[in-house]
Design an enzyme around this catalytic site. Structure first.
Site, PDB file in Angstrom:
ATOM      1  N   CYS B  81       2.058   6.128  -6.159  1.00 40.23           N
ATOM      2  CA  CYS B  81       1.429   7.225  -6.909  1.00 40.23           C
ATOM      3  C   CYS B  81       2.222   7.539  -8.174  1.00 40.23           C
ATOM      4  O   CYS B  81       2.305   6.698  -9.061  1.00 40.23           O
ATOM      5  CB  CYS B  81       1.243   8.449  -6.007  1.00 40.23           C
ATOM      6  SG  CYS B  81       0.120   9.672  -6.723  1.00 40.23           S
ATOM      7  N   HIS B 184      -2.270   5.677  -2.001  1.00 40.21           N
ATOM      8  CA  HIS B 184      -1.299   6.084  -0.985  1.00 40.21           C
ATOM      9  C   HIS B 184      -1.406   5.192   0.255  1.00 40.21           C
ATOM     10  O   HIS B 184      -2.209   5.476   1.133  1.00 40.21           O
ATOM     11  CB  HIS B 184      -1.532   7.543  -0.589  1.00 40.21           C
ATOM     12  CG  HIS B 184      -1.143   8.496  -1.662  1.00 40.21           C
ATOM     13  ND1 HIS B 184       0.141   8.965  -1.800  1.00 40.21           N
ATOM     14  CD2 HIS B 184      -1.838   9.019  -2.694  1.00 40.21           C
ATOM     15  CE1 HIS B 184       0.212   9.756  -2.852  1.00 40.21           C
ATOM     16  NE2 HIS B 184      -0.974   9.803  -3.423  1.00 40.21           N
ATOM     17  N   GLU B 186       0.485   5.090   2.700  1.00 39.37           N
ATOM     18  CA  GLU B 186       0.865   5.870   3.897  1.00 39.37           C
ATOM     19  C   GLU B 186      -0.291   6.702   4.435  1.00 39.37           C
ATOM     20  O   GLU B 186      -0.208   7.248   5.530  1.00 39.37           O
ATOM     21  CB  GLU B 186       2.084   6.752   3.575  1.00 39.37           C
ATOM     22  CG  GLU B 186       1.821   8.013   2.748  1.00 39.37           C
ATOM     23  CD  GLU B 186       1.694   7.767   1.232  1.00 39.37           C
ATOM     24  OE1 GLU B 186       1.601   6.597   0.816  1.00 39.37           O
ATOM     25  OE2 GLU B 186       1.666   8.762   0.483  1.00 39.37           O
TER      26      GLU B 186
END
Lengths: 257, 204
Positions: B81, B184, B186
């Site tokens: 990001c 992202h 994650e």
């Protein structure tokens, strides 16, 4: 191929348990939040939202632990709302593993709060939650209500949505709930969804009223929502997330496989 | 093996930590602003959220600029990001902000049109090059993003992936031991965890 419309199951949480009220009052138990969240993740939910309706501080700590356990096992975005009043509340939820925090009543009592939080944590993680009730039908008008719909604020919902999302430090998303439709299962207030979605530049999550799969598509196609939120149709096993996506796909809406 | 996640107070690094611990349960994972731990780590993850000006200020306050530049040149390095955007020269954000200038190019705002900003949600990622970090991830898989700015690189050789949101923009860059993504991983479920697994296994 482009950005998919999102389906967001919502868990109302009290003292670490999932509950779902009908029109914000009648509470039914719907299970262990970690298990429910894992199940939604496996079914293909695009995000999960938790609304903490816990009153006590002890219960709030339970919610933080719950978010921690979920964030260890579920790797999709998690939003937490309910009782967020200060920077410290946001920090605690983000540290527990939440990705976004929804601010509702506190923004009304403290209109500078959203700007302050967005500046500190980034607009990407601040969601303005709006509980709107229809106050006139022609022309349609909606006002913001607080305290589970009991307190009228006199604030116009569409104007409020614009005010809370404009500028460099506005909220990055709107979670828009129709208090008239919530729990009634007759579909979203589409006129409300459309009015807010057209007025703001940020994504809008439509909430309140989903009783069948066709309501999800209506929220996107007629309401212009970027995401649709539902609780009871998923909690009580009426439909899976996969069925919801399949229905939206059949209506020509791009969703994540 | 030690993986250092750089924590300079910007954004939700806890999610990154949890996801990396999940894919690399036998590795030491540090969430840290300690230059020595970052220097000693085998791999470095550079996340970031919020405004670029605030991120640069935080990096300066934590005295991490030199440490990050060094890590980006010598070991497996993953930007996420703002950790992608910060690698570039300059951003339009906050009336103009200088970046780390590890890669050449600018960070610009999405054009104003009917599309909602931020670009938020699950969008498809097209692989522009073959790369070890795309291993076991199908072309055009969906990843979760949330951002209002994107990178315009000067050197098209660094482009590893692209996404369309009104325009085609670069969502992943790769150069030597460095890989960075706008989305992202994650928070991108199976494919995101696969990308993090690939990073943990990446032999540069």
């Amino acid at each position: 191929m482009s950005l998919a419309k999102r389906i967001i199951p919502c868990l109302d949480v009290r003292d670490g348990r999932v509950v779902k009220g009908v029109q914000f009052v009648d509470i039914k138990d719907a299970g262990d939040p970690v298990e429910v969240a894992k199940s939604y993740d496996e079914q293909g939910a695009d995000e999960i939202t938790f609304l903490d309706i816990t009153a006590s501080h002890e219960g709030r700590d339970t919610t933080i632990h719950m978010v921690e356990s979920i964030a260890e096992q579920v790797f999709i975005p998690l939003t937490v709302g309910g009782g967020i009043r200060r920077s410290e509340d946001v920090r605690a939820m983000l540290n527990a593993g939440a990705d976004k925090v929804a601010v509702n009543s506190a923004a009304i009592h403290n209109p500078g709060l959203i700007n302050k939080l967005s500046e500190k944590f980034g607009t990407q993680c601040i969601v303005i939650a709006i509980d709107a009730k229809r106050v006139s039908d022609s022309p349609p008008k909606w006002e913001i209500f607080t305290h589970g719909g009991r307190n009228k604020t006199g604030i116009d919902a569409v104007e409020w949505a614009v005010k809370m999302t404009e500028g460099e430090h506005g909220a990055g998303e709107v979670l828009l709930t129709s208090m008239d439709c919530d729990g009634v299962k007759t579909g979203f207030d589409l006129a409300l969804t459309k009015a807010v979605s057209a007025a703001v530049d940020v994504p809008v999550i439509a909430s309140g009223g989903v009783g069948g799969l066709e309501h999800l598509s209506e929220g996107v196609l007629e309401g212009g929502a970027d995401a649709v939120l539902a609780a009871s149709i998923f909690h009580f096993g009426e439909y899976t997330i996969a069925e919801a996506k399949s229905s939206m796909r059949q209506n020509g809406i791009e969703v994540r496989d | 093996m030690a993986i250092a996640i750089i924590d300079y107070g910007m954004g939700n690094v806890r999610s990154v930590q949890k996801a990396i611990e999940h894919v690399a349960p036998n590795e030491q994972v540090f969430l840290t602003d300690n230059a020595k731990i970052i220097n000693d780590a085998d791999r470095v993850v550079f996340p970031g959220q919020g405004a670029m000006g605030a991120c640069m200020q935080a990096l300066n306050e934590h005295d991490l600029v030199g440490t990050i530049k060094q890590a980006a040149h010598e070991k497996p390095f993953l930007g996420i990001c703002l950790g992608l955007q910060l690698l570039f020269d300059h951003s339009q954000e906050n009336g103009g902000t200088e970046g780390l200038s590890i890669l050449a190019g600018d960070v610009v705002h999405f054009p104003k049109n009917e599309l909602k900003i931020p670009h938020m949600g699950w969008n498809t990622v097209k692989h522009i090059i073959d790369h070890p970090l795309w291993h076991n991830i199908e072309d055009n898989s969906r990843f979760y993003s949330v951002h209002s700015y994107y990178v315009e690189e000067s050197d098209s050789d660094v482009v590893a992936g692209s996404t369309n949101y009104g325009i085609d923009f670069t969502c992943a860059v790769a150069k030597d031991n460095m890989f960075a993504v706008q989305f992202h991983p994650e928070k991108s479920q199976h494919d995101g965890l696969q990308l993090l697994t690939n990073f943990a296994n990446w032999q540069v």
